[in-house]
Motif scaffolding. Structure first.
Motif, short mmCIF file in Angstrom:
data_model
loop_
_atom_site.label_atom_id
_atom_site.label_comp_id
_atom_site.label_asym_id
_atom_site.label_seq_id
_atom_site.Cartn_x
_atom_site.Cartn_y
_atom_site.Cartn_z
N ILE A 102 0.86 -1.18 0.00
CA ILE A 102 0.00 0.00 0.00
C ILE A 102 0.90 1.23 0.00
CG2 ILE A 102 -1.67 1.35 1.32
CD1 ILE A 102 -2.78 -1.19 2.42
N GLY A 105 2.37 2.87 3.19
CA GLY A 105 2.29 1.92 4.30
C GLY A 105 3.67 1.57 4.82
N THR A 106 3.70 0.91 5.96
CA THR A 106 4.98 0.41 6.46
C THR A 106 4.87 -1.10 6.66
OG1 THR A 106 4.34 0.60 8.75
CG2 THR A 106 5.38 2.53 7.76
N ALA A 107 6.00 -1.66 7.05
CA ALA A 107 6.00 -3.09 7.30
C ALA A 107 4.99 -3.40 8.39
CB ALA A 107 7.40 -3.53 7.73
N PRO A 108 4.32 -4.53 8.29
CA PRO A 108 3.24 -4.83 9.24
C PRO A 108 3.76 -5.24 10.61
CG PRO A 108 3.45 -6.59 7.64
CD PRO A 108 4.42 -5.53 7.24
N ILE A 109 4.51 -4.35 11.22
CA ILE A 109 4.93 -4.58 12.60
C ILE A 109 4.38 -3.42 13.42
CG2 ILE A 109 6.90 -4.76 14.16
CD1 ILE A 109 8.47 -5.92 11.80
N LEU A 110 3.69 -3.76 14.47
CA LEU A 110 2.94 -2.75 15.22
C LEU A 110 3.83 -1.60 15.67
CD1 LEU A 110 -0.02 -2.55 16.13
CD2 LEU A 110 0.76 -3.34 18.39
N TYR A 117 -0.56 0.01 7.48
CA TYR A 117 0.35 -1.14 7.30
C TYR A 117 0.07 -1.80 5.97
CZ TYR A 117 0.81 -0.59 12.34
OH TYR A 117 1.02 -0.08 13.57
N SER A 118 1.12 -2.29 5.35
CA SER A 118 0.91 -3.11 4.15
C SER A 118 0.29 -4.43 4.58
CB SER A 118 2.24 -3.36 3.44
OG SER A 118 2.62 -2.19 2.75
N ASN A 119 -0.31 -5.08 3.58
CA ASN A 119 -1.06 -6.31 3.85
C ASN A 119 -0.13 -7.45 4.26
OD1 ASN A 119 -2.75 -8.48 3.81
ND2 ASN A 119 -3.77 -7.89 1.91
N PRO A 120 -0.28 -7.99 5.48
CA PRO A 120 0.66 -9.03 5.90
C PRO A 120 0.39 -10.41 5.27
CG PRO A 120 -0.96 -8.63 7.62
CD PRO A 120 -1.25 -7.65 6.53
N LEU A 121 -0.82 -10.62 4.78
CA LEU A 121 -1.14 -11.98 4.32
C LEU A 121 -0.28 -12.44 3.14
CD1 LEU A 121 -2.76 -14.48 4.67
CD2 LEU A 121 -4.67 -13.43 3.48
N HIS A 164 2.66 -11.69 2.54
CA HIS A 164 4.00 -11.98 3.08
C HIS A 164 4.05 -13.39 3.63
CE1 HIS A 164 4.44 -7.35 3.91
NE2 HIS A 164 4.10 -7.64 2.67
N ASP A 169 7.77 -3.25 1.83
CA ASP A 169 7.37 -3.44 3.24
C ASP A 169 7.33 -4.89 3.69
OD1 ASP A 169 7.04 -0.75 3.14
OD2 ASP A 169 4.86 -0.86 2.86
N VAL A 185 9.80 -11.39 4.42
CA VAL A 185 10.05 -12.08 3.17
C VAL A 185 11.46 -11.76 2.68
CG1 VAL A 185 9.25 -12.40 0.82
CG2 VAL A 185 7.61 -11.96 2.63
N GLY A 217 -0.23 -0.50 -5.33
CA GLY A 217 -0.17 0.33 -4.12
C GLY A 217 -1.47 1.04 -3.80
N PRO A 254 3.65 -8.17 18.14
CA PRO A 254 3.51 -6.96 17.33
C PRO A 254 3.77 -7.22 15.85
CG PRO A 254 5.26 -6.72 18.98
CD PRO A 254 4.76 -8.10 19.10
N ASN A 255 4.60 -8.22 15.54
CA ASN A 255 4.84 -8.54 14.14
C ASN A 255 3.64 -9.34 13.62
OD1 ASN A 255 5.69 -9.30 11.67
ND2 ASN A 255 7.67 -10.11 12.34
N MET A 256 2.84 -8.65 12.78
CA MET A 256 1.62 -9.31 12.31
C MET A 256 1.92 -10.51 11.46
SD MET A 256 -0.10 -5.79 11.29
CE MET A 256 -0.04 -4.45 12.44
N VAL A 257 3.03 -10.45 10.76
CA VAL A 257 3.37 -11.60 9.91
C VAL A 257 3.54 -12.84 10.78
CG1 VAL A 257 5.09 -12.53 8.34
CG2 VAL A 257 4.41 -10.17 8.15
#
Lengths: 486, 118, 331, 495
Positions: free
Chosen positions: B53, B56-61, B69-73, B75, C48, C52, C111, C136-139
């Motif tokens: 997105i 957005g940033t990396a999906p880390i809170l 946040y960018s979409n973590p799925l 990844h 982001d 990966v 994007g 906190p890391n959603m991944v």
């Protein structure tokens, strides 16, 4: 015993017989005893069936139901009973003959032959008593497969080539033409169960009837309608008892039996007569009669001549049935019996000559009648039957067919019958003439074939005459067939 | 339609196809594996591109509650796919090594010639 | 800014890919593939996807390259010129590519925050996962909890690959390794004699192992997790083997140990799942592991990440051993 | 009871790990046997549950479907589960003797481990309701099958495995692309949610180009996996040179599961086979018919009988795809039914190959000379399997062919029905060559020890399949019922 059990026994006895024969392969005498006992008990069962009053009114027996609306079922009707009777009677006689033939000619693989014989008979019984097209098809195929080892019995190059031809034609016509016809029938009507008066009427247009009729006519390759007849002479490589079984009893009769059955119980006489589809079949059969007779004239090999005679005689039955008058159908049914007894005598004769004199050609038979009077006498009687002269059964069937043709005002058929009678005479009379009146050319000293063979062939010749004098049983059964006014 | 917005996808498709081309046009078995690697890595790029997105940033809170946040799925899916990729490469290589030992070559047409000559 | 980096990286990627297509020297092609991986890892960072990127760098650039080089050293170093015309392949590739481009026509722009991909399922992961799962890391949350079953499959894939390699290549100890090397990966015995290499290795290997442990246990908070940790730990051992020889490395961690570790890792993962069932939850429902659901999630994720790490480490080393011990083997 | 579906996958998966742990061939075999049998038992329980109560769902990790991965089992899955686990249950007892003969002692444990993983992968694909999870388990099963094939004794096994690996990976990557595009359109990976989102957002009806492309890639990718002509090139070699047990297992399960995936994607996601009502139905029809004709003809000219059967498999896959692309209730149930029947007959025939290989050491046509006498039970089993393949009534093969022909006639496609029959005729020819050689050609001179009937451990599973082939030819109500319900369900749409 209930009638149901008897019908099932008619198939189970030869099938179990095959197992017992295989099990007793180590002791030849026991094995052959089993063969004869099986044949005799089968005959007894069929005879018992004939005396059942309720036989033709029973609902069919359902053996299994692989799919909804598609059962394996058995039922009995007059034609099937007659066919079963002929086959079981002749199996008994053939067994006696075969045992003697195999022993005198030092053939190998006796057990395989007897086992396959028994399986072929079980399939024949299945065909005779099948209650619908699918069951019929199944037993039809198993008859083809079980006779293949019989045809290729010698295992040499010729036998295997002939066997391949035999199998190839019969399987490809049945799978390629008969099976589609059955599927079409099922698709159109939703059933394949045989029904007196037919199942197709009202479900299919006139053009469809003709195409379907042709599919059935050529799909039933065993009826040897030209051009699907070549397998029959090719199968002549088989040992003579096998040829007798193939050409007189089981295989070809199964073919014409199926043909008659399809005409009467799938199409129905009324429907075919209404749209005139039967005339095509009559024409095809008439052509086969004449053409096969002409070819037979030119054959010097005795068994091949007999084979082409068979092709021609089978078409008598098809033609007569296709005329679809009560009298002609009666003739067709009667001819199934008459031809069976006559032709098996002829083949037995050919086998006896081969066993005693090691001769296979017509031209070599000079004077053989004096050495083998019983054999050739019986042979002559059978020839009379084939030509259609009294006192042999063939005369009666021709008489009925002729009357039926007149009743249908079908003069070309009458012409064909007369012409073919002439042709029959001209290829059978020379054999008898050569045997009795030509000078003896051979140096080889020999007498009659072994006595069981002679007894067997005399018995069948006698049966031919007996059928002329007492034709009640086949006629009685034929009268119960569903033909208009019959 | 904003065509420019798709440039990322198109370049990735070009990369995918160059890998695919190597796989189907080359006879060397190791080269084919390289092609497969490029092919699959480019598919990973396609997936990750989908998850991106703008802004957005990396999906880390983070502490910022309005953070996009960018979409973590994608990844997660691609993490799995990378593992599958390396596993496939390893098994493929093992086969190639054995083929070299048994045939003495890893060129497809030479192997075919050797098989046919038997 | 992002866009410029993006375009620059994409250009480099295209150049690298074309180079791989063209170069016939396999050594160069493999090294270029490593570069390709590294560039795509940078792309991932730019997009982001730090986890990966981490994995791609460790696997694509590290393990894959090492394996490919080992494989190449056992076979051929140069690709033969193909005999047939590549026209057919070009047509197939062009059609496939054209279909794909056609397919992107209805995709939302790159994007675009309004794309449906970001709205349906992903929203829950972003909004709820810190509350439902914890890390906190959603991944990590998605990987280990929401889609933990996928990760179980992934661990099994790794185990499969390792066992496939052992089944195909065999795993036998050789007393003396024949010296028959002529190619990229160098000769182990020679390297041992390089003083600089030896010292540097001795310094770096503990650091690598330590870093692996950090990645393993810090995966909840930053990029990383069991998979990356396993790869890094394995690369420490592989480095040791490269410098001090296969024999020495096998004395440190032998194949039997690794085999047991690999199996135990997967069993641990599956065992956690089964334990969840035994405690009244569904399979892999970590909430059942402790009274407090969040605590249970934490424990569950810790355990399964450990399982993944152990299996991945063991299998990566096994893969290296399988190829390396094949050297000099003749049919 | 509630955890049964997940046990189906977890038992073989952890069983594989246990095999690795102990590395003793006997222990590995015992574990594999136990896993396969318990899997079959669970499949039966699930099928009974489905028949009585309805669909079965299971959320892994306790997360509800669109967010977590969930199992979703309906008539179709449970039918495929029965096929896969049933074949595995029959193969495992057979495996011990055959594997002892064909695989080195050292590698046997790995062989069982890979076999179990392959089983877990196939079952995992079948039970899951998540598109990406399908991909993961597809790769799991593929990866293990590459290795299983590569473990064959002859060197061509290696090239066959490599070829399969390359083509399989391309197929899987295509599938991955397709799934990615679908995900991009909808934002979800759950199959039923995908169908729902596509319908709700009116993506299906609007000729969305991305959707079409996604399905083009999914169908091509799966066609590679299920070896649809002309993408079948990997299959003949793979089946020919793999160890017997691997061939039996893969031939009767792997392609079936790929067909299942095709059904899931094309019918469940695109409610009611929307895509087959477009032109695509006809596009798939052509390769299906070509497969039936060409592969059957090629089979006639094969001298390696395993290879002949492999080509016949390609032809049989044509039948399945044919039934599916008719997209009518009758055609679809014929295709699904053929999944089952083909598994039965091909499993049986390849078991015969394994037994012949065990005794003779090869399965070339010449090696069959006189086997009718030396291995009567084995060859009798071959005859039954062959009859089933030809579609002779009273065998399982007849049932599905009959339905297929009916389905083609129902649509008024006469030439197609005729082609099906021609295909059967070709099957008659290639099976007959073997039967004739076995029964009517004199035996070759062999050493005394190599002749004789196969051991009981090979014969019993083989004859179990013989009985199954006959039983399901006589009383087909169970599979017909399940297939019919599955077809209705698929055509009824998911929403």
């Amino acid at each position: 015993m209930s009638t149901y059990v008897l019908i099932e026994l008619a198939i189970l006895i030869p099938a179990c017989g095959a197992l017992f024969i295989a099990a007793s392969s180590r002791i030849p005498n026991l094995r052959e005893g089993v063969t004869i006992a099986t044949a005799a008990s089968l005959l007894a069962v069929v005879a018992a069936l004939y005396n059942r009053a309720d036989l033709f009114t029973l609902p069919p027996i359902v053996l299994a139901q692989p799919l909804r609306g598609l059962e394996l079922q058995l039922s009995a009707e007059p034609l099937g009973l007659l066919f079963a009777g002929i086959a079981s009677l002749l199996w008994l006689i053939t067994s006696v003959y075969t045992i003697s033939y195999m022993r005198s000619n030092n053939e190998s693989h006796h057990t395989r032959l007897y086992v396959c014989f028994a399986i072929a008979l079980a399939s024949t019984m299945g065909i005779a008593f099948s209650g619908n097209l699918i069951t019929l098809f199944l037993f039809y195929e198993s008859l083809t497969l079980s006779t293949y080892p019989l045809v290729t019995h010698k295992q040499d190059y010729d036998a295997i080539a002939g066997g391949r031809y035999y199998l190839g034609i019969l399987i490809s016509t049945s799978v390629g033409l008969l099976l589609p016809a059955i599927i079409w029938t099922w698709h159109a009507t939703g059933t394949t169960t045989f029904n007196a008066g037919g199942i197709l009427s009202g479900h299919i247009g006139n053009g469809g009837v003709i195409v379907l009729l042709l599919l059935y006519a050529f799909g039933i390759g065993k009826a040897a309608l030209m051009p699907i007849h070549r397998w029959l002479p090719e199968a002549m490589v088989a040992p003579t008892p096998v040829s007798a079984l193939l050409h007189a009893v089981a295989v070809v009769k199964a073919g014409v039996f199926c043909m008659v059955k399809v005409l009467l119980y799938v199409f129905g006489a009324d429907m075919l007569l209404d749209c005139g589809g039967n005339n095509i079949l009559v024409a095809l059969a008439a052509f086969t009669i004449i053409a096969a007779s002409l070819i037979a004239l030119k054959q010097d090999n005795l068994k091949r001549r007999l084979a082409y005679s068979t092709v021609s005689q089978l078409s008598y039955i098809t033609m007569a049935a296709a005329i679809l008058t009560p009298l002609s159908v009666k003739g067709a049914v009667f001819h199934i019996a008459a031809h069976a007894f006559g032709k098996i005598t002829l083949f037995f004769g050919a086998g006896a000559i081969y066993t005693a004199a090691h001769k296979t050609k017509v031209s070599e038979l000079g004077g053989i009648g004096r050495r083998m009077p019983w054999t050739m006498g019986a042979f002559a009687v059978a020839c009379l039957s084939m030509i259609g002269l009294p006192p042999a059964a063939g005369m009666l069937s021709k008489w009925f067919i002729m009357q039926g043709a007149f009743a249908a005002d079908n003069l070309p058929v009458v012409g064909v019958l007369l012409l073919s009678t002439l042709l029959n005479a001209s290829y059978f009379v020379p054999i008898v003439y050569t045997a009795f009146f030509k000078p003896d050319t051979t140096n080889h000293r020999h007498g009659e074939a072994p006595w069981p063979m002679v007894v067997a062939l005399c018995a069948t010749a006698l049966l031919t005459v007996a059928l002329f004098i007492w034709p009640q049983i086949p006629l009685n059964l034929a009268a119960q067939l569903p033909v208009k006014g019959g | 339609m904003n065509w420019v917005g798709h440039y990322n996808y198109w370049v990735v498709i070009f990369l995918m196809m160059s890998g695919f081309y190597v796989v189907i046009s080359r006879g060397n078995m190791i080269k084919k594996l390289l092609g497969l690697n490029i092919f699959s890595t480019s598919v990973f790029l396609l997936y990750i591109s989908m998850g991106k997105i703008h802004g957005g940033t990396a999906p880390i809170l983070t502490d910022n509650p309005n953070q996009v946040y960018s979409n973590p799925l994608p990844h997660v899916l691609i993490l799995t796919a990378i593992v599958v990729g390396v596993a496939t490469t390893a098994v493929g290589l093992a086969l190639v090594v054995r083929i070299q030992e048994r045939y003495g070559t890893i060129e497809e047409d030479e192997i075919r010639a050797k098989d046919d000559s038997l | 800014m992002e866009v410029f980096i993006d375009i620059a990286l994409l250009t480099l990627l295209c150049i690298t890919a074309m180079a791989v297509v063209h170069i016939r020297k396999l050594f160069c092609a493999i090294m270029l593939l490593g570069i390709f991986s590294l560039l795509s890892a940078s792309m991932f960072v730019n997009m982001d996807a730090v986890d990966v990127a981490f994995t791609e760098a460790a696997v694509g650039t590290g393990i894959s390259t090492i394996l490919l080089l080992l494989g190449m050293s056992l076979t051929n170093t140069r690709e033969k010129r193909p005999h047939y015309q590549p026209l057919f392949s070009l047509v197939v590739v062009s059609i496939t590519g054209a279909v794909l481009v056609y397919g992107t026509m209805d995709l939302p722009a790159y994007g675009d925050p309004n794309a449906s991909i970001h709205h349906h399922v992903a929203q829950r992961y972003i909004k709820q996962s810190p509350l439902e799962v914890g890390p906190p890391n959603m991944v990590t949350s998605v990987l280990a909890s929401y889609r933990g079953y996928d990760t179980l499959g992934e661990t099994a894939v790794i185990l499969t690959a390792g066992m496939a390699l052992v089944a195909l290549l065999g795993m036998r100890r050789r007393k003396v390794l024949p010296m028959s090397s002529s190619s990229g990966c160098g000769d182990y015995h020679d390297m041992k004699d390089h003083l600089v290499l030896r010292i540097m290795a001795k310094i770096f290997i503990p650091l690598i192992l330590l870093f692996a442990l950090y990645v393993q246990f810090h995966g909840d908070y930053g990029p990383g997790g069991g998979f990356q940790a396993g790869v890094i730990f394995a690369s420490g051992i592989i480095l040791y083997a490269l410098i001090f020889g296969l024999e020495a490395a096998m004395k440190v961690v032998g194949y039997p140990v690794l085999r047991v570790l690999a199996a135990c890792g997967l069993l641990l993962y599956g065992g956690v799942g089964v334990a969840c069932m035994a405690l009244g939850g569904n399979f892999l429902d970590y909430n059942a592991l402790a009274h407090d659901p969040l605590h249970g999630q934490h424990l569950g994720i810790f355990l399964i990440e450990l399982g993944v790490g152990v299996t991945v480490f063991a299998i990566m080393v096994i893969m290296f051993y399988a190829f390396a011990s094949r050297r000099g083997h003749t049919a | 009871m509630i955890h049964l579906p997940v046990a189906l996958v977890v038992i073989p998966l952890l069983g594989a790990a246990v095999c690795v742990l102990f590395r003793r061939s006997f222990i590995a075999w015992t574990v594999a046997l136990a896993a396969a049998w318990s899997g079959f038992a669970i499949s039966i329980l699930i099928a009974v549950y489905i028949m009585k109560i309805g669909t079965l769902s299971y959320s892994i990790g306790g997360w509800p479907p669109p967010w977590g991965i969930a199992y979703h089992i309906d008539y179709l899955n449970s039918f495929v589960l029965l096929i896969v686990s049933g074949i595995a249950a029959v193969v495992m007892p057979y495996a011990r003797t055959s594997v002892n003969y064909e695989i080195e002692e050292d590698s046997q444990a790995y062989f069982y481990c890979l076999l179990l993983i392959c089983l877990a992968g196939l079952l995992g694909i079948t039970v899951t309701g998540d598109a990406f999870n399908m991909y993961v388990f597809l790769e799991l099963s593929s990866l293990s099958s590459y290795a299983l094939i590569g473990m064959g004794k002859r060197r061509r096994a290696l090239t066959a495995a490599y070829q399969y690996l390359v083509m399989g990976t391309i197929g899987a990557t295509f599938l991955l692309i397709g799934i990615g595009l679908l995900y991009n359109l909808t934002g979800t990976l759950n199959i039923h949610d995908l169908a729902h989102q596509l319908a709700v957002n009116n993506i299906i009806g609007s000729h969305n180009r991305t959707l079409l492309t996604a399905f083009a890639f999914i169908i091509v990718g799966l066609s590679l996996k299920l070896a649809l002509f002309p993408l079948h090139l990997w299959l003949p070699n793979a089946y020919t040179y793999a160890p017997s047990v691997a061939t039996i297992f893969l031939a009767s399960t792997a392609t079936k599961v790929a067909v299942y995936m095709l059904l899931r994607f094309c019918f469940t996601i695109l409610s009611g086979g929307f895509i087959f009502k477009l032109t695509l139905g006809k596009i798939l029809l052509i390769p299906a018919l070509a497969a039936i004709l060409i592969a059957s003809m090629v089979a006639i000219f094969q001298y390696d009988i395993k290879r002949m059967l492999a080509y016949s498999s390609v032809a049989q896959i044509g039948y399945m795809i044919l039934g599916i692309s008719l997209a009518t209730p009758l055609g679809l149930s014929a295709g699904i039914l053929h999944l089952f029947n083909h598994a039965l007959m091909k499993g049986l025939l390849f078991m015969v190959m394994g037994a012949v290989n065990y005794r003779i050491g090869a399965v070339y046509l010449n090696d069959f000379r006189g086997l009718g006498r030396t291995m009567p039970w084995t060859m009798a089993a071959f005859v039954v399997g062959g009859m089933s393949l030809m579609g002779i009534p009273l065998t399982a093969g007849f049932i599905s062919k009959w339905y297929l022909v009916q389905a083609a006639l129902e649509k008024g496609w006469w030439p197609v029905a005729a082609l099906i029959l021609i295909g059967s005729l070709l099957a008659v020819i290639y099976i007959w060559r073997v039967v004739e050689t076995a029964y009517f050609n004199p035996a070759q001179e062999m050493e005394a020890e190599s002749s004789g009937e196969a051991p009981l451990s090979l014969l019993l599973p083989m004859w179990l399949l013989v009985l199954a082939n006959i039983y399901f030819g006589i009383d087909s109500s169970i599979p017909v019922e399940l297939a019919g319900r599955a077809a209705t369900l698929l055509l009824g749409g998911a929403s």
